[in-house]
Write an enzyme that holds these catalytic residues in place. Sequence first.
Site, PDB file in Angstrom:
ATOM      1  N   GLU A  24       0.738  -1.006  -0.283  1.00 22.11           N
ATOM      2  CA  GLU A  24       0.474  -0.238   0.185  1.00 22.11           C
ATOM      3  C   GLU A  24       1.165   1.506   0.116  1.00 22.11           C
ATOM      4  OE1 GLU A  24      -3.012  -0.364   2.605  1.00 22.11           O
ATOM      5  OE2 GLU A  24      -3.263  -2.257   2.682  1.00 22.11           O
ATOM      6  N   GLY A 113      -7.826 -22.318   6.575  1.00 20.77           N
ATOM      7  CA  GLY A 113      -6.410 -22.405   7.180  1.00 20.77           C
ATOM      8  C   GLY A 113      -5.396 -21.706   5.936  1.00 20.77           C
ATOM      9  N   GLY A 140      -9.876  -6.642   7.277  1.00 26.22           N
ATOM     10  CA  GLY A 140      -8.817  -6.695   8.352  1.00 26.22           C
ATOM     11  C   GLY A 140      -8.211  -8.149   8.449  1.00 26.22           C
ATOM     12  N   ALA A 141      -9.507  -9.317   8.066  1.00 28.80           N
ATOM     13  CA  ALA A 141      -8.573 -10.262   8.499  1.00 28.80           C
ATOM     14  C   ALA A 141      -7.349 -10.608   7.739  1.00 28.80           C
ATOM     15  CB  ALA A 141      -8.796 -11.789   8.730  1.00 28.80           C
ATOM     16  N   GLY A 142      -6.667  -9.838   6.607  1.00 28.12           N
ATOM     17  CA  GLY A 142      -5.469 -10.411   6.686  1.00 28.12           C
ATOM     18  C   GLY A 142      -4.003  -9.984   7.296  1.00 28.12           C
ATOM     19  N   ASP A 143      -4.966  -8.325   7.691  1.00 25.39           N
ATOM     20  CA  ASP A 143      -4.044  -7.285   7.986  1.00 25.39           C
ATOM     21  C   ASP A 143      -4.013  -8.738   9.973  1.00 25.39           C
ATOM     22  OD1 ASP A 143      -3.663  -5.965   6.241  1.00 25.39           O
ATOM     23  OD2 ASP A 143      -4.935  -4.278   6.893  1.00 25.39           O
ATOM     24  N   SER A 182     -12.085  -5.676  16.104  1.00 21.76           N
ATOM     25  CA  SER A 182     -11.917  -6.797  15.960  1.00 21.76           C
ATOM     26  C   SER A 182     -11.089  -8.036  16.445  1.00 21.76           C
ATOM     27  CB  SER A 182     -13.184  -7.205  14.954  1.00 21.76           C
ATOM     28  OG  SER A 182     -11.860  -7.459  14.098  1.00 21.76           O
TER      29      SER A 182
END
Length: 185
Positions: A24, A113, A140-143, A182
């Site tokens: 980014e 997984g 945001g799960a990857g971050d 989260s």
Amino acid sequence: VLGIHVERAHKLLEMCAVCVCQLEISREISAAALAFAKQAGAITILNAAPAQEDLPDELLCVSILCVNETESELLARGGQARPDVPFARVVENARMLQARGAQHVIVTLGAEGSVILQHGKEEPAHVPAAKVEHTVDTTGAGDCYVGTLAAALANGASLDKAVEAASAAAALSVQKRGTQKSYPA
């Protein structure tokens, strides 16, 4: 401008155990930061998101390249990224990316997984995802995954244990709305 940014960061990079970059910001700044951190002895992680075609190999010469299955497809093969990449192809993509310079490659597979292709090991390892009862928001799960991975490694965890922790944290994060709020504490 590049030289000024990296020069200002040198002292911080010399002190870090782990340096994480993503796509980014400018490729040049990420590549310079990762190269300097690697030279200083840090574990270097490139979270190649958002995925971009034609990344230079120098940017992939990191301790750990972390991508999702769609990003693995785009980075390894170019062209149109496709979702739902078959497992065997994910492993092929990881091998192709490792051949371009990444010491270890982690491919996240969402609810399926993660796959870890480690330097010096012939076979990939599969780390199952933690069970999620109800997915609310995957933003945001990857971050969250990469941040937890880096924190665990900085605290001395093995790569396998760090991936397990990252998977567990990401699974918790998708059960609440939002990004940072989260993330588990």
